[in-house]
Design a protein around this motif. Sequence first.
Motif, PDB file in Angstrom:
ATOM      1  N   TRP A 159     -17.771   0.893  -3.998  1.00 15.54           N
ATOM      2  CA  TRP A 159     -16.969   2.154  -4.432  1.00 15.54           C
ATOM      3  C   TRP A 159     -17.377   2.585  -5.694  1.00 15.54           C
ATOM      4  O   TRP A 159     -17.485   1.657  -6.685  1.00 15.54           O
ATOM      5  CB  TRP A 159     -15.616   1.886  -4.290  1.00 15.54           C
ATOM      6  CG  TRP A 159     -15.030   1.910  -2.967  1.00 15.54           C
ATOM      7  CD1 TRP A 159     -14.763   0.598  -2.455  1.00 15.54           C
ATOM      8  CD2 TRP A 159     -14.956   2.641  -1.639  1.00 15.54           C
ATOM      9  NE1 TRP A 159     -14.287   0.838  -0.954  1.00 15.54           N
ATOM     10  CE2 TRP A 159     -14.405   2.001  -0.511  1.00 15.54           C
ATOM     11  CE3 TRP A 159     -15.356   4.117  -1.507  1.00 15.54           C
ATOM     12  CZ2 TRP A 159     -14.230   2.799   0.363  1.00 15.54           C
ATOM     13  CZ3 TRP A 159     -15.269   4.691  -0.591  1.00 15.54           C
ATOM     14  CH2 TRP A 159     -14.595   4.055   0.683  1.00 15.54           C
ATOM     15  N   THR A 160     -17.725   3.829  -5.994  1.00 17.60           N
ATOM     16  CA  THR A 160     -17.723   4.284  -7.411  1.00 17.60           C
ATOM     17  C   THR A 160     -16.629   5.356  -7.892  1.00 17.60           C
ATOM     18  O   THR A 160     -16.380   6.227  -7.090  1.00 17.60           O
ATOM     19  CB  THR A 160     -19.016   4.868  -7.757  1.00 17.60           C
ATOM     20  OG1 THR A 160     -19.386   5.798  -6.845  1.00 17.60           O
ATOM     21  CG2 THR A 160     -20.162   3.753  -7.609  1.00 17.60           C
ATOM     22  N   GLY A 161     -16.010   5.450  -8.985  1.00 17.79           N
ATOM     23  CA  GLY A 161     -15.262   6.529  -9.331  1.00 17.79           C
ATOM     24  C   GLY A 161     -13.860   6.407  -8.717  1.00 17.79           C
ATOM     25  O   GLY A 161     -13.451   5.204  -8.262  1.00 17.79           O
ATOM     26  N   GLY A 162     -13.183   7.418  -8.600  1.00 15.52           N
ATOM     27  CA  GLY A 162     -11.575   7.228  -7.846  1.00 15.52           C
ATOM     28  C   GLY A 162     -10.650   6.856  -8.925  1.00 15.52           C
ATOM     29  O   GLY A 162     -11.008   6.230 -10.075  1.00 15.52           O
ATOM     30  N   LYS A 163      -9.389   6.977  -8.621  1.00 15.40           N
ATOM     31  CA  LYS A 163      -8.322   6.301  -9.604  1.00 15.40           C
ATOM     32  C   LYS A 163      -7.619   5.083  -8.458  1.00 15.40           C
ATOM     33  O   LYS A 163      -7.544   5.195  -7.318  1.00 15.40           O
ATOM     34  CB  LYS A 163      -7.320   7.273  -9.588  1.00 15.40           C
ATOM     35  CG  LYS A 163      -8.058   8.415 -10.740  1.00 15.40           C
ATOM     36  CD  LYS A 163      -6.892   9.545 -11.247  1.00 15.40           C
ATOM     37  CE  LYS A 163      -7.597  10.531 -12.377  1.00 15.40           C
ATOM     38  NZ  LYS A 163      -6.513  11.399 -12.598  1.00 15.40           N
ATOM     39  N   GLU A 164      -7.153   4.228  -9.425  1.00 11.71           N
ATOM     40  CA  GLU A 164      -6.416   3.167  -8.693  1.00 11.71           C
ATOM     41  C   GLU A 164      -4.875   3.064  -9.202  1.00 11.71           C
ATOM     42  O   GLU A 164      -4.608   3.585 -10.392  1.00 11.71           O
ATOM     43  CB  GLU A 164      -6.983   1.709  -9.121  1.00 11.71           C
ATOM     44  CG  GLU A 164      -8.373   1.649  -8.516  1.00 11.71           C
ATOM     45  CD  GLU A 164      -8.852   0.097  -9.041  1.00 11.71           C
ATOM     46  OE1 GLU A 164      -9.301  -0.752  -8.323  1.00 11.71           O
ATOM     47  OE2 GLU A 164      -9.093   0.292 -10.262  1.00 11.71           O
ATOM     48  N   PHE A 165      -4.049   3.154  -7.980  1.00 14.32           N
ATOM     49  CA  PHE A 165      -2.766   2.875  -8.327  1.00 14.32           C
ATOM     50  C   PHE A 165      -1.909   1.793  -7.654  1.00 14.32           C
ATOM     51  O   PHE A 165      -2.380   1.153  -6.816  1.00 14.32           O
ATOM     52  CB  PHE A 165      -2.074   4.403  -7.698  1.00 14.32           C
ATOM     53  CG  PHE A 165      -2.526   5.581  -8.088  1.00 14.32           C
ATOM     54  CD1 PHE A 165      -2.076   6.335  -9.190  1.00 14.32           C
ATOM     55  CD2 PHE A 165      -3.550   6.234  -7.465  1.00 14.32           C
ATOM     56  CE1 PHE A 165      -2.703   7.463  -9.400  1.00 14.32           C
ATOM     57  CE2 PHE A 165      -4.294   7.202  -7.824  1.00 14.32           C
ATOM     58  CZ  PHE A 165      -3.464   8.062  -8.937  1.00 14.32           C
ATOM     59  N   LEU A 166      -0.710   1.548  -8.171  1.00 15.39           N
ATOM     60  CA  LEU A 166       0.178   0.442  -7.320  1.00 15.39           C
ATOM     61  C   LEU A 166       1.355   1.388  -6.896  1.00 15.39           C
ATOM     62  O   LEU A 166       1.915   2.101  -7.480  1.00 15.39           O
ATOM     63  CB  LEU A 166       0.786  -0.496  -8.355  1.00 15.39           C
ATOM     64  CG  LEU A 166       1.439  -1.587  -7.722  1.00 15.39           C
ATOM     65  CD1 LEU A 166       0.770  -2.442  -6.949  1.00 15.39           C
ATOM     66  CD2 LEU A 166       2.381  -2.244  -8.746  1.00 15.39           C
ATOM     67  N   ILE A 167       1.351   1.443  -5.685  1.00 17.75           N
ATOM     68  CA  ILE A 167       2.385   1.966  -4.699  1.00 17.75           C
ATOM     69  C   ILE A 167       3.195   1.215  -4.043  1.00 17.75           C
ATOM     70  O   ILE A 167       2.858  -0.108  -3.854  1.00 17.75           O
ATOM     71  CB  ILE A 167       1.615   3.001  -3.779  1.00 17.75           C
ATOM     72  CG1 ILE A 167       0.785   2.386  -2.502  1.00 17.75           C
ATOM     73  CG2 ILE A 167       0.663   4.032  -4.614  1.00 17.75           C
ATOM     74  CD1 ILE A 167       0.283   3.311  -1.460  1.00 17.75           C
ATOM     75  N   ASP A 168       4.189   1.790  -3.383  1.00 15.52           N
ATOM     76  CA  ASP A 168       5.147   0.973  -2.454  1.00 15.52           C
ATOM     77  C   ASP A 168       4.843   1.291  -1.112  1.00 15.52           C
ATOM     78  O   ASP A 168       3.957   2.274  -0.814  1.00 15.52           O
ATOM     79  CB  ASP A 168       6.638   0.881  -2.744  1.00 15.52           C
ATOM     80  CG  ASP A 168       7.081   2.004  -2.690  1.00 15.52           C
ATOM     81  OD1 ASP A 168       6.528   3.229  -1.869  1.00 15.52           O
ATOM     82  OD2 ASP A 168       8.268   2.476  -3.389  1.00 15.52           O
ATOM     83  N   THR A 169       5.547   0.791  -0.023  1.00 22.11           N
ATOM     84  CA  THR A 169       5.056   1.025   1.276  1.00 22.11           C
ATOM     85  C   THR A 169       6.013   2.128   1.775  1.00 22.11           C
ATOM     86  O   THR A 169       5.835   2.687   2.960  1.00 22.11           O
ATOM     87  CB  THR A 169       5.767   0.007   2.408  1.00 22.11           C
ATOM     88  OG1 THR A 169       7.367  -0.466   1.884  1.00 22.11           O
ATOM     89  CG2 THR A 169       4.887  -1.241   2.192  1.00 22.11           C
TER      90      THR A 169
END
Length: 359
Positions: A159-169
Amino acid sequence: MKKTLILCLFLCLNCSVFAQNKDVWVSFWDKDSTHIGFKDKNGIVKIEPKFMGMIIAHKFENIIAVSEEKGQKWESYYLTKTGKIVGRDSLYVFDNGPDCENEGFIRFTDHKTDKMGMFNGDGQIVIPAIYSNLTKVKNGMIIVLKDAQKKQDGEHFFWTGGKEFLIDTNNKVLIENFAYNDDLNFYSLEKSKKPSKDPVRDSFLGVDGEYYSFVNFDKEFKFWLKKELLSDLSQKNILLHSFDKITYNKPLEDWINEPKEKFVNNNYLYLKLKLQELNTAKTDYFVSTDRLNPFIFESIEYDEYFNNCNESKDWLYPVKSIIINPKSKTDFRQDHLDFLRTENGYKLISVSNAKDNLK
């Protein structure tokens, strides 16, 4: 480790992990060893053998990925304990195997959009298929990658680019710009108004203005190594920090498994000298993170360190390997000392010796 404050799943009050069926079914083969079914703890057949192909679940808690032959075609789908079928032809597959549930959740792929989402144990979509990639659920939390581009590199993609997050269920964002990190123990979560001062923790500012901190396995192990092991290299202390059985091998030989008392007694001098080297600045060594090998650690005492699909639960019980390079530049053989993280601290579990001097 037991003293670590754990805020377990406060982020996800509706997690199906709390409602899991305690009657775990186990897989079994038919007479021809071609199809798999499931029995309950009393040996009563709950599902006649009919699955084959991509099924990897050895135990059935809430939801599993299965495939079966229908005429000349294969059908793959997710199956719940109640017999509900969801996600037909939507299996999330990685490294030639489908996903395995964790905490009552399992990942799926919408192959029309090539996006990923997640089912709960009842077969309901709790995370819609809007993400490029996402991790297993760990203490009610998931790292997700959104709006990335998939690139192909020969047989592999990335994968290239994009944004990463921490989420809950509940698909609620907890932390923005949260880069994927294998070394974080999500089950050690602490929340506070200020960043944690604990040297083995990493802190992240959440969208709610509070700091989320997690124990970093690598920092934890190096702190433990210096304080608990290298400070006392007596035979008694090495035994204290050893797994009940130690697995080892010699060059060109298979792995050998024996009680820790026997192994440490026979090889104490070797262990002491190798560990002493770590206190010397000239020693060329490094620490890497690995996972428990299910083909080597097969007996019942290792069961708790594997999930229902016999995958190492390295997100909670990683293996930290000390790899010591030889002193001679013409010698390429290394010594490996492997320590498994357990509920009672890190334990020496395997040794790979560069020279044929283990007993």
